[in-house]
Design a protein around this motif. Structure first.
Motif, PDB file in Angstrom:
ATOM      1  N   GLN A 209       3.782   0.791  -2.591  1.00 39.80           N
ATOM      2  CA  GLN A 209       3.957   2.210  -2.256  1.00 39.80           C
ATOM      3  C   GLN A 209       2.841   3.059  -2.830  1.00 39.80           C
ATOM      4  O   GLN A 209       2.420   4.052  -2.224  1.00 39.80           O
ATOM      5  CB  GLN A 209       5.318   2.680  -2.773  1.00 39.80           C
ATOM      6  CG  GLN A 209       6.502   2.079  -2.001  1.00 39.80           C
ATOM      7  CD  GLN A 209       7.844   2.501  -2.571  1.00 39.80           C
ATOM      8  OE1 GLN A 209       7.898   3.124  -3.632  1.00 39.80           O
ATOM      9  NE2 GLN A 209       8.924   2.145  -1.879  1.00 39.80           N
ATOM     10  N   GLU A 210       2.343   2.699  -4.011  1.00 39.18           N
ATOM     11  CA  GLU A 210       1.195   3.413  -4.572  1.00 39.18           C
ATOM     12  C   GLU A 210      -0.048   3.233  -3.714  1.00 39.18           C
ATOM     13  O   GLU A 210      -0.918   4.105  -3.680  1.00 39.18           O
ATOM     14  CB  GLU A 210       0.929   2.917  -5.993  1.00 39.18           C
ATOM     15  CG  GLU A 210       2.026   3.317  -6.977  1.00 39.18           C
ATOM     16  CD  GLU A 210       1.816   2.688  -8.351  1.00 39.18           C
ATOM     17  OE1 GLU A 210       0.844   1.900  -8.481  1.00 39.18           O
ATOM     18  OE2 GLU A 210       2.609   2.960  -9.270  1.00 39.18           O
ATOM     19  N   ARG A 211      -0.153   2.088  -3.001  1.00 40.45           N
ATOM     20  CA  ARG A 211      -1.279   1.873  -2.084  1.00 40.45           C
ATOM     21  C   ARG A 211      -1.060   2.575  -0.749  1.00 40.45           C
ATOM     22  O   ARG A 211      -1.888   2.482   0.159  1.00 40.45           O
ATOM     23  CB  ARG A 211      -1.474   0.375  -1.831  1.00 40.45           C
ATOM     24  CG  ARG A 211      -1.912  -0.434  -3.027  1.00 40.45           C
ATOM     25  CD  ARG A 211      -2.381  -1.809  -2.618  1.00 40.45           C
ATOM     26  NE  ARG A 211      -1.329  -2.577  -1.960  1.00 40.45           N
ATOM     27  CZ  ARG A 211      -0.501  -3.422  -2.572  1.00 40.45           C
ATOM     28  NH1 ARG A 211      -0.613  -3.587  -3.895  1.00 40.45           N
ATOM     29  NH2 ARG A 211       0.416  -4.082  -1.912  1.00 40.45           N
ATOM     30  N   GLY A 212       0.084   3.262  -0.572  1.00 40.33           N
ATOM     31  CA  GLY A 212       0.382   3.947   0.679  1.00 40.33           C
ATOM     32  C   GLY A 212       1.053   3.064   1.697  1.00 40.33           C
ATOM     33  O   GLY A 212       1.115   3.411   2.888  1.00 40.33           O
ATOM     34  N   GLN A 213       1.549   1.930   1.282  1.00 35.51           N
ATOM     35  CA  GLN A 213       2.199   0.988   2.199  1.00 35.51           C
ATOM     36  C   GLN A 213       3.717   1.094   2.011  1.00 35.51           C
ATOM     37  O   GLN A 213       4.349   0.273   1.344  1.00 35.51           O
ATOM     38  CB  GLN A 213       1.706  -0.445   1.935  1.00 35.51           C
ATOM     39  CG  GLN A 213       0.210  -0.617   2.169  1.00 35.51           C
ATOM     40  CD  GLN A 213      -0.273  -1.999   1.791  1.00 35.51           C
ATOM     41  OE1 GLN A 213       0.458  -2.804   1.220  1.00 35.51           O
ATOM     42  NE2 GLN A 213      -1.551  -2.286   2.109  1.00 35.51           N
ATOM     43  N   ASP A 214       4.297   2.126   2.612  1.00 36.42           N
ATOM     44  CA  ASP A 214       5.735   2.338   2.476  1.00 36.42           C
ATOM     45  C   ASP A 214       6.553   1.281   3.213  1.00 36.42           C
ATOM     46  O   ASP A 214       7.732   1.073   2.913  1.00 36.42           O
ATOM     47  CB  ASP A 214       6.103   3.727   3.013  1.00 36.42           C
ATOM     48  CG  ASP A 214       5.476   4.834   2.173  1.00 36.42           C
ATOM     49  OD1 ASP A 214       5.223   4.586   0.973  1.00 36.42           O
ATOM     50  OD2 ASP A 214       5.226   5.925   2.725  1.00 36.42           O
ATOM     51  N   GLU A 270      -0.028   0.750   8.692  1.00 32.95           N
ATOM     52  CA  GLU A 270      -0.232   1.217   7.313  1.00 32.95           C
ATOM     53  C   GLU A 270      -1.306   0.394   6.609  1.00 32.95           C
ATOM     54  O   GLU A 270      -2.088   0.934   5.824  1.00 32.95           O
ATOM     55  CB  GLU A 270       1.078   1.125   6.540  1.00 32.95           C
ATOM     56  CG  GLU A 270       2.119   2.135   7.000  1.00 32.95           C
ATOM     57  CD  GLU A 270       3.367   2.096   6.127  1.00 32.95           C
ATOM     58  OE1 GLU A 270       4.253   2.923   6.340  1.00 32.95           O
ATOM     59  OE2 GLU A 270       3.420   1.237   5.221  1.00 32.95           O
ATOM     60  N   ALA A 273      -4.672   1.576   7.797  1.00 34.59           N
ATOM     61  CA  ALA A 273      -4.848   3.027   7.846  1.00 34.59           C
ATOM     62  C   ALA A 273      -6.213   3.437   7.301  1.00 34.59           C
ATOM     63  O   ALA A 273      -6.882   4.317   7.882  1.00 34.59           O
ATOM     64  CB  ALA A 273      -3.718   3.719   7.099  1.00 34.59           C
ATOM     65  N   PRO A 274      -6.712   2.891   6.171  1.00 38.45           N
ATOM     66  CA  PRO A 274      -8.071   3.261   5.712  1.00 38.45           C
ATOM     67  C   PRO A 274      -9.128   2.959   6.756  1.00 38.45           C
ATOM     68  O   PRO A 274     -10.092   3.709   6.913  1.00 38.45           O
ATOM     69  CB  PRO A 274      -8.258   2.411   4.439  1.00 38.45           C
ATOM     70  CG  PRO A 274      -6.870   2.123   3.968  1.00 38.45           C
ATOM     71  CD  PRO A 274      -6.044   1.999   5.197  1.00 38.45           C
ATOM     72  N   ARG A 277      -9.065   5.743   9.361  1.00 41.42           N
ATOM     73  CA  ARG A 277      -9.715   6.968   8.873  1.00 41.42           C
ATOM     74  C   ARG A 277     -11.230   6.805   8.849  1.00 41.42           C
ATOM     75  O   ARG A 277     -11.980   7.723   9.206  1.00 41.42           O
ATOM     76  CB  ARG A 277      -9.178   7.313   7.484  1.00 41.42           C
ATOM     77  CG  ARG A 277      -7.713   7.764   7.496  1.00 41.42           C
ATOM     78  CD  ARG A 277      -7.325   8.333   6.144  1.00 41.42           C
ATOM     79  NE  ARG A 277      -7.330   7.325   5.097  1.00 41.42           N
ATOM     80  CZ  ARG A 277      -6.279   6.568   4.769  1.00 41.42           C
ATOM     81  NH1 ARG A 277      -5.124   6.730   5.416  1.00 41.42           N
ATOM     82  NH2 ARG A 277      -6.360   5.680   3.806  1.00 41.42           N
TER      83      ARG A 277
END
Length: 632
Positions: A209-214, A270, A273-274, A277
Motif C-alpha cells: 500500500q505504501e508503494r501505491g498498490q492498494d 496499479e 501506473a508509474p 505516468r
C-alpha cells in the motif's frame, strides 16, 4: 522523394515537413525504446517483488506451522496430561490446558481426548461441553485419525468459522503416549487460529500500500486450488489483469502445509501506473520537441529557398520569353550562390550552342533527306526478295511433308514385311513340328495294328483251347452215361457209383454250356478285333496321305517364306532410300528457313534504319525549332 499527397507543396513546406517528421520519428523512436526498456525493467522488478512477497509468506507460514506442530508435540508430552489419562486426574489437566491457552493466544483452544474419542479435559468448560457425546464424530475427524498415526493433517481446516471455537481454526492434534510403555493414551488437540495468518502478512500488505498498490493481495491455496487464505477483503473488486507469482511449499521442512501454493498478486493497472505516468510525460515532451522542430525547420527552409526563388524568376523569364541575354543576380555565397554562378556560365554556353545548332540543322536536314530516299529503295528490293523466299519456303515445306509421308508409309511396309517374315518362320517351325508328330503317330498306329493282330491270334488260340475243353466235356458226359448204365446193372451195389456218375454228368453239362458261352464271346472278340484291324489299316493309309499333303504344304510355305524375306529386303532398301531423301529435303528446308530468318532480320534492320532516319528527321526539325526559339 515523390509523395502523392505532398506533390503541391513548395520546397519550403517540404523541407519544414521532412525536418519535422525526421525529428518526430527520432524522438518517438528514442522515447519508445526508453519506454520499452523501462517497462521491461519495471516488469522484472514487479515480478521479483511479488516473488519475494510470495516466498516470504511461504517461509512465515511454513515456519509458523512447523513451530506450532513442534509445540503441540511438546505439549502432548506433558507429564500432567499423561497422568490425567492414566489416573483420571482431570482437574490438573484442565488447569494445564487453561494455562496454555492464556500463554498462547494464537491457539483458540485445547482439548484432551482418550482413546475412544471421549473428551476428558479442555481449556474451557464451553469447549468441553461442545465435544461431549460426540465420540463417534471425533473418531471420524481427519485430524484425529492423523494423530493416531503420529502425523498432522490440514484436511480439517475450516473454510468458515468453526461452531465450537467461533473462528477459522486449523486443528493440530498429537498423540499422548505413555512414558513407560510408549503406548498411546489419548490425543491432544490444539485449535490454531487461522485468522492469525492475516497478522503475519499485515506488514507485506502495508508495504504494498505504501508503494501505491492498494489491490495487492496474498493468497494461500492447496495443491488442487482450494482457497485457504486471502488477504484482500471479501468485498474487494476482482482484478481485471492480475500479475502474480507463486511459491510452493516443499517437503524439505515437514509440516501440514506441504504442497500449498502461496500467491502474491497485484492489478496490472496499479503495478504499471508509474509507467503510464512516464508515457504521458514523454508524449508531452514529444509535442514540445516537435513544435520546436517545426519552427526551426521553417526558419531553415526560408533561408534556403530565398535565393532559389530569385534564380527561379530568371529561369522562368528565359523559358517564357526565350531571352538568353538576361543576367543572373544572386548575392548568396553558399551552395545556392555557387548554383547561380554555374547557371550563369550555363547561359553563356547555351548562347554559343544555340548559334552552332542553327548552323548545323540546315546541313543535317539535307543529309537526312538523301538517307531516307536510299532506305526506301532498299526496302522495296528487300520486300521482293522476301516474297520469293517465302514462296520457296512454302514449296519446301510441302515437299518435306510429302517426303515425311513416304517415309512413314515405307516404314509401315517394312513393319508389315517384318511381321510376315516372323509369321512365316513361325508357320514353318510349326509345320516341321507337325510333320514330326505325324511321323511318330504313324509309327504308334503301326505298332497298335501289330498288337491287335497278335491279340486276334491269341483269341484264336483261346478258341482252340475252348474246343478242346468242350471235347473233354463230351467225353466226360459219355463216360458218365456209361457209368450210370453200369451202376443200374450192378443193382444195390452200384447206387453210390450212380450218384457220382450223375454228378460228373452234371459237371460235364455245365462245362459244355460254359464252353459254348466262351466260344460265343471269343467269336465276338474276334470280329471286333478284325474290324479294328481294318479301321487301323484305313487310318494308317489316310494318315500316310495326310502326311504327304502336309509335306507338300510345307514346301509351299517355305517358298512363301523365301518370297516374304525377299520382299522384306526390298522394303528395307526402300526405307533407307526414302530416309536419305527425307534427310536431304530436311536440309534443304532448314537452309531455306535460315535464309528466310536472315531475310526477316535484314528487313527488321532496314525497318529500324528507316525508323532511325525518321527519328533523325524529326530530331532535326526539333533542333531547328529549338534553335529558332532563343534569341542571342
Amino acid at each position: 522523394m515523390n509523395i502523392p499527397f505532398l506533390g503541391d507543396l513548395k520546397l519550403r513546406g517540404r523541407i519544414t515537413l521532412y525536418v519535422a517528421l525526421l525529428s518526430a520519428l527520432s524522438i518517438l523512436s528514442v522515447t519508445s525504446l526508453g519506454l520499452i526498456f523501462t517497462r521491461r525493467t519495471l516488469s522484472k522488478q514487479i515480478h521479483a517483488t511479488l516473488a519475494v512477497e510470495a516466498e516470504g509468506l511461504k517461509n512465515l507460514v511454513e515456519r509458523t506451522l512447523a513451530e506450532r506442530e513442534a509445540s503441540v508435540r511438546s505439549w502432548a508430552e506433558d507429564s500432567i496430561l499423561r497422568g490425567a489419562l492414566l489416573f483420571d486426574t482431570y482437574d490438573k489437566s484442565d488447569a494445564v490446558l487453561a494455562g496454555l491457552a492464556k500463554r498462547h493466544p494464537a491457539i483458540s483452544g485445547f482439548v484432551l481426548f482418550d482413546e475412544q474419542g471421549r473428551v476428558v479435559s479442555a481449556s474451557s468448560e464451553q469447549v468441553r461441553k461442545a465435544f461431549q457425546g460426540k465420540e463417534r464424530e471425533v473418531r471420524e475427524m481427519a485430524w484425529y485419525r492423523a494423530a493416531r498415526e503420529g502425523r498432522f493433517s490440514a484436511n480439517s481446516l475450516s473454510t468458515e468459522k468453526d461452531p465450537i471455537f467461533g473462528q477459522r481454526v486449523l486443528p493440530l492434534a498429537a498423540p499422548v503416549l505413555s512414558p513407560i510403555s510408549n503406548a498411546r493414551l489419548g490425543v491432544l488437540l490444539a485449535a490454531y487460529n487461522w485468522d492469525q495468518v492475516g497478522e503475519v502478512v499485515r506488514s507485506a500488505v502495508q508495504r504494498a500500500q505504501e508503494r501505491g498498490q492498494d489491490s495487492f493481495g496474498l493468497e494461500v491455496k492447496t495443491a488442487d486450488g482450494t482457497l485457504l487464505f486471502d488477504s484482500r477483503p471479501a468485498d474487494a473488486a476482482p482484478m481485471q489483469r492480475p500479475v502474480s507469482e507463486v511459491a510452493i511449499n516443499g517437503s524439505d521442512v515437514q509440516d501440514v502445509g506441504d504442497g500449498w501454493h502461496f500467491v502474491a498478486k497485484v492489478d496490472a493497472r496499479e503495478a504499471y501506473a508509474p509507467m503510464t505516468r512516464a508515457a504521458l510525460a514523454a508524449v508531452a515532451l514529444l509535442g514540445l520537441f516537435v513544435t520546436l522542430a517545426i519552427a526551426s525547420a521553417w526558419w531553415l527552409a526560408r533561408g534556403i529557398t530565398r535565393p532559389i526563388t530569385a534564380l527561379n524568376e530568371v529561369v522562368t523569364h528565359v523559358v517564357q520569353e526565350g531571352d538568353l541575354s538576361r543576367n543572373v543576380e544572386v548575392s548568396s555565397r553558399d551552395e545556392v550562390g555557387e548554383l547561380a554562378q554555374a547557371f550563369a556560365r550555363m547561359m553563356e554556353n547555351l548562347r554559343d550552342m544555340t548559334l552552332s545548332l542553327q548552323q548545323g540543322t540546315s546541313a543535317l536536314s539535307g543529309a537526312v533527306t538523301e538517307l531516307s530516299e536510299a532506305a526506301e529503295v532498299q526496302e522495296r528490293n528487300l520486300a521482293r526478295q522476301a516474297s520469293a523466299i517465302q514462296e520457296t519456303q512454302v514449296t519446301a515445306q510441302e515437299i518435306r511433308q510429302t517426303s515425311q509421308m513416304a517415309a512413314d508409309r515405307s516404314q509401315a511396309v517394312l513393319e508389315v514385311a517384318a511381321r510376315a517374315e516372323q509369321v512365316g518362320n513361325a508357320g514353318e517351325s510349326t509345320l516341321s513340328a507337325s510333320i514330326t508328330g505325324l511321323h511318330e503317330l504313324h509309327e504308334k498306329v503301326g505298332r497298335l495294328a501289330t498288337t491287335i493282330i497278335s491279340l486276334g491270334e491269341r483269341t484264336q488260340q483261346i478258341g482252340s483251347i475252348a474246343q478242346t475243353v468242350k471235347d473233354l466235356a463230351d467225353q466226360s458226359n459219355m463216360l458218365a452215361l456209361n457209368a450210370a448204365i453200369e451202376a443200374v446193372r450192378s443193382g444195390e451195389h452200384g447206387k453210390g457209383f450212380g450218384v457220382v456218375a450223375r454228378e460228373i454228368r452234371a459237371l460235364a453239362d455245365q462245362s459244355i454250356d460254359s464252353t459254348d458261352r466262351v466260344r460265343e464271346l471269343l467269336d465276338d472278340i474276334g470280329q471286333s478285333i478284325q474290324s479294328t484291324v481294318v479301321m487301323t489299316q484305313k487310318g494308317q493309309q489316310q494318315m500316310q496321305e495326310g502326311l504327304a499333303q502336309i509335306r507338300a504344304s510345307g514346301e509351299s510355305l517355305r517358298e512363301l517364306t523365301s518370297i516374304v524375306r525377299d520382299n522384306a529386303g526390298a522394303a528395307r532398301q526402300i526405307v533407307v532410300a526414302v530416309n536419305q531423301q527425307n534427310a536431304g529435303i530436311s536440309q534443304i528446308f532448314t537452309a531455306v528457313t535460315d535464309l528466310s530468318s536472315l531475310m526477316d532480320e535484314t528487313m527488321q534492320s532496314l525497318q529500324s534504319t528507316t525508323r532511325a532516319t525518321r527519328t533523325l528527321r524529326e530530331a532535326s526539325e526539333g533542333m531547328a525549332t529549338v534553335a529558332r526559339t532563343y534569341r542571342v
